[in-house]
Design an enzyme around this catalytic site. Structure first.
Site, PDB file in Angstrom:
ATOM      1  N   LYS A   6     -10.148   0.054  -2.432  1.00  0.00           N
ATOM      2  CA  LYS A   6      -9.986  -0.094  -1.282  1.00  0.00           C
ATOM      3  C   LYS A   6     -10.292   1.143  -0.501  1.00  0.00           C
ATOM      4  CE  LYS A   6      -6.885  -1.199   2.644  1.00  0.00           C
ATOM      5  NZ  LYS A   6      -5.367  -1.574   3.135  1.00  0.00           N
TER       6      LYS A   6
ATOM      7  N   LYS B 285      -6.599   3.218  -3.435  1.00  0.00           N
ATOM      8  CA  LYS B 285      -7.205   3.232  -1.937  1.00  0.00           C
ATOM      9  C   LYS B 285      -7.365   4.448  -1.491  1.00  0.00           C
ATOM     10  CE  LYS B 285      -5.255   1.836   2.428  1.00  0.00           C
ATOM     11  NZ  LYS B 285      -4.064   1.318   3.100  1.00  0.00           N
TER      12      LYS B 285
ATOM     13  N   ASP C 181       0.925  -1.054  -0.130  1.00  0.00           N
ATOM     14  CA  ASP C 181       0.137   0.125   0.010  1.00  0.00           C
ATOM     15  C   ASP C 181       1.005   1.218   0.034  1.00  0.00           C
ATOM     16  OD1 ASP C 181      -1.795  -2.038   0.422  1.00  0.00           O
ATOM     17  OD2 ASP C 181      -2.994  -0.993   1.830  1.00  0.00           O
TER      18      ASP C 181
END
Lengths: 489, 336, 288
Positions: free
Chosen positions: B272, B236, B173
């Site tokens: 996400k 995300k 991430d």
């Protein structure tokens, strides 16, 4: 044509939503209703009667009195007496408090009113709950505050009411239209005889109960149910000082003609064929939602519906593809289900009118796409429909369909968009979708329409004047402007 | 791809092609964007987002009510979509071990509760997490690239990524350089993502946009496309370290972006939502938005995740309530 | 009559699209003072003249309504200036038409000029007075502005040949409408003179069209003409009800004066300004 086919990465709506039906028992309807005249309900048995149906099931909801011309006369006499003896002499601040009371009572009985509205009209409970009923209460709140401030409304000192107002309302927003008519009239000091639509009388009759609960003096508001003949009796009654009519242009024209010799005050809110104009720089996803809201809100039974989509050619295929994908997502069915997006058509008569025009659209060569949702066997249903390849001369581009049917046309330049949007007898509302402020305002200046929604559609508010130009009628409802329709100024 | 973690598919509904080849669940390669100008043209051509309309849309979707059976299935699906996260300065090996145990068996008393998608930890704890999780299907995700601010040199960021991957991270991430994005240096952001992508090797790359700092939905849409063009496997919302984290309108706009990207390229990118999602009710609302925006193809942990910690227990509570019909007390489930 | 020279008698013509044609019908009629003295031959407008005037008014509408309010004010004010410089001529014809003495007719001209100035000053205030912002309960900026109704047919008062004419026509023009006016049947000359000065007062062609003739003949043409958006029935007399009924065919806005509206010396208020405006309301989303 193939690019218009529904293509998506997945079948949308795979999730099963629960039928989340609102309970019909909340409505607490009586079996039969009399007329509300002089503060009392008359004995239903003393009138000829008609049945009002639930358009989603075709089952009867209640029996309602058909007001005769004698009934109309009694109502007008009652309203006149109340005007002369009570209402026109009452200080504005006292009138205001009655209106505030009514607003509060509508809020308190909101759930019941929403259920009644949905049962009688066929509109999704989500809309009656979130739009019709709260806005009706808000209208009374707004105009309540005007009742003691008329000197400051911009019409000079001490403006006077007109007298007895006859008000004829349509079936598409029954309670909301009653509020739009009654609230400003009462705030300005008039008394009223209200004629609800034949197919949707029930919420107005609940409102009558509310007026009793509010202890509104007898005769200030009279509610006479019935059909077109009842309305005609009201229009032709010599004791009426003002007629406010919302409905079709055809009937509006007749009323205007009939009242011409006497010069009775008149405001008309009539039909429309609104253009929703989408420019190539529109916020595309919101534009799609706005097109959907514009034409499928309330099954398209909306005089200001965005029933013509004018889309710039450079983005036309993209917009059509997205639009059709979105139309396929609409959930059509039981109006009492909170997940329903599109409910029932209000009457068999209206359904046949929609069918006739849609058949004409197909016959004239437009390409039809309809949502494939299964609909119940009983009741009046019409799946949301989009016509592409529509030209300006087609009936579906010119006549008000008053149903969930959108005609898509294209344009190349802002000038062409304005010219096409204005190429109609009507002039009620238009939408403009663009991220470019200067162009939006340029277009708004040139559109012949009483309401222009920019990057939104079908928004209503008691402070915001609503009404048409040209054959969409004259006069405004809402806002300070709405008072002018009920004052002798 | 050797090290691609296969996650359990909850929904088998697969997309139908419009003609483009579908790449499903596999890392995709950066688009060939040759210059800053090209990037500017690509992102500048995106349609704007009207905030009012986006807010209205999610508010309207928030009123959907779900069938009981659907609700139960979605609660389980939501559990499998969780990246169970601890990203604190005071994280310890003990905390991470306990998190991993929770990830594998969220409710030890009920074997029907599925595992979560991944645990998400800082790079120095990746190795411990991977060891603890063993060869289970639960992935290890690691924040890298000088999380959460992203304020470090490129070398440091890349070293951060390589170490995490070497330690066994299946998913990275990364954070974008919001300063560069907001000052218009889009090419720099693009190049960083491309470089990180390369450093990831076969690990999946999630690109954190930190939408709370991008502020406008126009920026969210541009940053989403920039990340997808640069090779992100997932986009995300947030680090969870700034006051505004995932919000329904932001997720709506990101879902519109992955939907449109899929239609343009055939490549399905994941989304996400991270930060601030604490209740099952909220999670289900997000899944309704996923369903009605991108479509049910996205209703899989391959393509949709929740970055969360306390959400898991609320899902467990609601799951238990659905089963028994009675509300349960929070203490029935472990704290982390 | 003096025998020094023969006077040159003027033909009073129509004003259509900035030009001064005779009636296409070739007709004219004789106008006399109330005492019976010959005042002039005046063109007798026909149905086809109405048609041409409406076409001209429609064509002029977008430019006039699209002009800045400031500019409209300047143009209308220029009419007042022009009338001031020809006040004696106006006064003479008003006196002859309405049987007024010099003092009275001067007074009418004064009031007329002042009335023009009053409306000239309204052009850039009407939007502020009749429009405004509406505080809707949502994330929208919402404003209402008055927009002109369009092409207005004015049956000017039969009695007040100048002040009444101006009081009927100017408010419609001030808010951006274009006008086809039918002047007083028996007292048309002051209105025809006014038309002459508008041509030199920068009033764009077609904005104000003046037809001298018979209201009962031209009124029905205006009332049934679909491209006429509004109708002022001040000079319609007994025909008002019938014409109002005809106007319903295309849902025209109809102005029917009350007794108060016919007191030409009274302060005019805003009734006539409000008669031919439409309220246009614009909603725009407010967001980042």
């Amino acid at each position: 044509m193939s690019e218009l086919q529904h293509q998506s990465w997945s079948r949308l709506n795979d999730l099963e939503y629960a039928p989340a039906p609102e309970s019909a028992s909340i409505a607490r309807l009586r079996d039969s209703y009399g007329l509300f005249i002089d503060g009392k309900f008359s004995d239903p048995g003393s009138h000829s009667q008609f049945v009002t149906l639930n358009p989603a099931t075709e089952k009867p909801l209640a029996t309602v009195a058909a007001g005769s011309s004698a009934d109309v006369s009694r109502a007008v006499i009652s309203a006149r007496r109340a005007y002369d003896q009570v209402w026109s002499n009452m200080p504005g601040k006292e009138r205001a408090k009655y209106l505030f009371r009514i607003a509060r009572l509508i809020q308190e009985r909101a759930r019941e009113l929403a259920v009644v509205e949905t049962l009688d009209n066929g509109k999704p409970i989500r809309e009656s709950r979130d739009v019709d009923i709260p806005l009706a209460a808000a209208h009374f709140f707004y105009y309540a505050g005007w009742a003691d401030k008329l000197d400051h409304a911009g019409f000079g000192p001490n403006p006077q009411p007109l007298g007895v107002a006859g008000q004829i309302i349509p079936w598409n927003f029954p309670l909301l239209m009653a509020a739009w008519k009654l609230a400003p009239a009462l705030a300005a000091g008039n008394t009223c005889v209200l004629k609800p639509a034949e197919t949707t009388p029930l919420s107005a009759l609940i409102l009558a109960e509310i007026l009793q609960q509010a202890d509104l003096p007898p005769g200030v508001v009279n509610i006479v149910t019935g059909d077109g003949a009842t309305g005609a009796a009201l229009v032709s009654h010599p004791g009426i000082d003002k007629i406010a009519f919302t409905g079709s242009t055809e009937v509006g024209r007749r009323i205007q003609r009939e009242l011409a010799p006497s010069g009775t005050h008149l405001t008309l809110e009539l039909g429309g064929k609104g253009a929703n104009i989408v420019f190539e720089d529109a916020p595309i996803d919101q534009a799609i939602e706005g097109i959907i809201d514009g034409i499928f809100f309330n099954q398209g039974h909306v005089c200001c519906a965005g029933s013509r989509l004018l889309v710039q050619e450079s983005v036309a295929s993209d917009v059509q593809r997205r639009l059709i994908r979105r139309v396929e997502q609409l959930r059509v069915g039981d109006p009492m289900d909170k997940n329903t997006d599109v409910g029932a058509i209000n009457s068999a008569e209206q359904l046949s009118r929609i069918n006739e025009l849609v058949d004409a659209g197909v016959a004239e060569g437009a390409t039809r796409y309809s949502n494939s949702c299964d609909v119940p066997d009983a009741g009046y249903w019409f799946n949301p429909t989009v016509f592409t390849e529509v030209s300006q001369t087609h009936r579906i581009a010119r006549e008000e369909i008053f149903g969930p049917v959108l005609s898509v046309l294209t344009f190349r330049t802002p000038e062409e968009a304005v010219a096409k949007a204005n190429n109609t007898q009507y002039g009620l509302a238009c939408g403009v979708w663009s991220e470019k402020g200067s162009r939006t305002l340029w277009v708004a200046e040139r559109l012949r329409a009483g309401v222009i929604w920019s990057n939104t559609y079908n928004k209503f508010d008691p402070t915001s004047p609503f009404g048409g130009v040209r054959e969409s009628g004259f006069g405004r409802e809402g806002g300070r402007h709405g008072l002018e329709a009920y004052l002798n100024v | 791809m050797a090290n691609v973690v296969t996650l359990p598919l909850c929904s088998q509904s697969s997309p139908s092609s419009t003609g483009a080849d579908i790449v499903f669940g596999a890392p995709h390669q950066p688009s060939r964007i040759g210059s800053e100008t090209e990037l500017r043209v690509a992102l500048g051509g995106l349609s704007g987002v009207d905030t009012v309309g986006a807010n209205a849309r999610v508010a309207s979707l928030g009123t959907r009510s779900l069938k009981q059976g659907t609700k139960r299935a979605l609660l389980d699906l939501a559990i499998t979509m969780i990246d169970l996260t601890t990203l604190e300065g005071n994280d310890t090996p003990g905390k991470v071990r306990s998190l991993c145990a929770k990830a594998l068996r969220p409710d030890p008393s009920d074997p029907t509760v599925p595992s979560v998608a991944a645990v998400c930890v800082y790079p120095d704890l990746v190795s411990l997490a991977r060891t603890t999780l063993g060869d289970s299907s639960v992935a290890v995700a690691s924040v890298a690239t000088a999380f959460p601010s992203g304020r470090a040199s490129m070398n440091v960021k890349l070293a951060d990524v390589r170490e995490a991957v070497a330690a066994g991270a299946n998913e990275i991430d990364m954070v974008i350089d919001r300063g560069a994005f907001l000052s218009g240096r889009w090419g720099l952001v693009f190049d960083e993502i491309v470089a990180v992508k390369e450093a990831c090797g076969s690990a999946h790359l999630k690109v954190i946009l930190e939408t709370g700092e991008l502020v406008t939905l126009d920026n969210v849409r541009r940053a989403s496309w920039l990340a997808m063009l640069a090779g992100a496997d997932f986009i995300k919302t947030s680090t969870g370290k700034v006051p505004v984290a995932a919000t329904p309108p932001v997720v709506l706009v990101m879902l519109e972006a992955v939907r449109d990207f899929a239609e343009d390229t055939g490549v399905l990118i994941g989304v996400k939502a991270a930060g601030g999602i604490r209740t099952a009710k909220d999670a289900l609302k997000y899944l309704v938005i996923v369903n009605e925006t991108a479509g049910s193809a996205w209703l899989t942990p391959d393509l949709y995740r929740f970055g969360a910690s306390s959400l898991l227990n609320d899902l467990l509570m609601q799951r238990a309530k659905q089963k028994s019909g009675a509300y349960v007390r929070p203490d029935r489930f472990s704290g982390d | 009559m003096s025998n020094e020279r023969l006077d040159v008698r003027k033909t009073y013509k129509l004003l259509i699209n900035g030009a001064f044609p005779r009636s296409e019908s070739g007709r004219s009629y004789e106008v006399t003072s109330s005492a019976g003295a010959f005042l002039g031959n005046v063109s007798w407008a026909s149905r086809k003249d109405v048609r041409e005037a409406v076409i001209a008014a429609r064509a002029a509408l977008s430019k006039w309504s699209g002009a800045t309010a400031y500019n409209r004010g300047q143009v209308l004010y220029r009419i007042a200036e022009m009338m001031e410089s020809r006040r004696d001529e106006f006064a003479a014809y008003v006196a002859a038409s309405e049987s007024l003495n010099d003092r009275e007719s001067q007074s009418v001209v004064n009031e007329t000029i002042d009335r023009i100035v009053w409306y000239a000053g309204w052009t850039d205030k009407v939007a502020q007075v009749l429009g405004g912002t509406n505080p809707v309960a949502g994330p929208f900026f919402n404003f209402s502005i008055p927009t002109p109704t369009g092409v207005i047919g004015v049956l000017a008062p039969q009695d007040s040949s100048l002040l009444g004419f101006v009081s009927s026509v100017l408010p419609a023009l001030a808010v951006g409408n274009t006008v086809v006016a039918v002047s007083s049947e028996r007292r048309p000359i002051p209105a025809v003179l006014l038309g002459e000065i508008t041509a030199t007062a920068d009033v764009p062609a077609g904005v104000l069209n003046i037809l001298s003739g018979v209201a009962s003949e031209l009124g029905p043409v205006l009332a049934t003409h679909e491209d006429v958006d509004g109708l002022d029935l001040t000079g319609a007399g007994d025909l008002a009800g019938t014409l109002a009924a005809d106007a319903a065919t295309s849902i025209k806005r109809v102005f029917r004066p009350t007794a108060l509206d016919l007191d030409w010396s009274a302060s005019p208020g805003t009734r006539r300004l409000r008669a031919f405006v439409e309220t246009s309301t614009v909603w725009h989303t407010v967001g980042q």
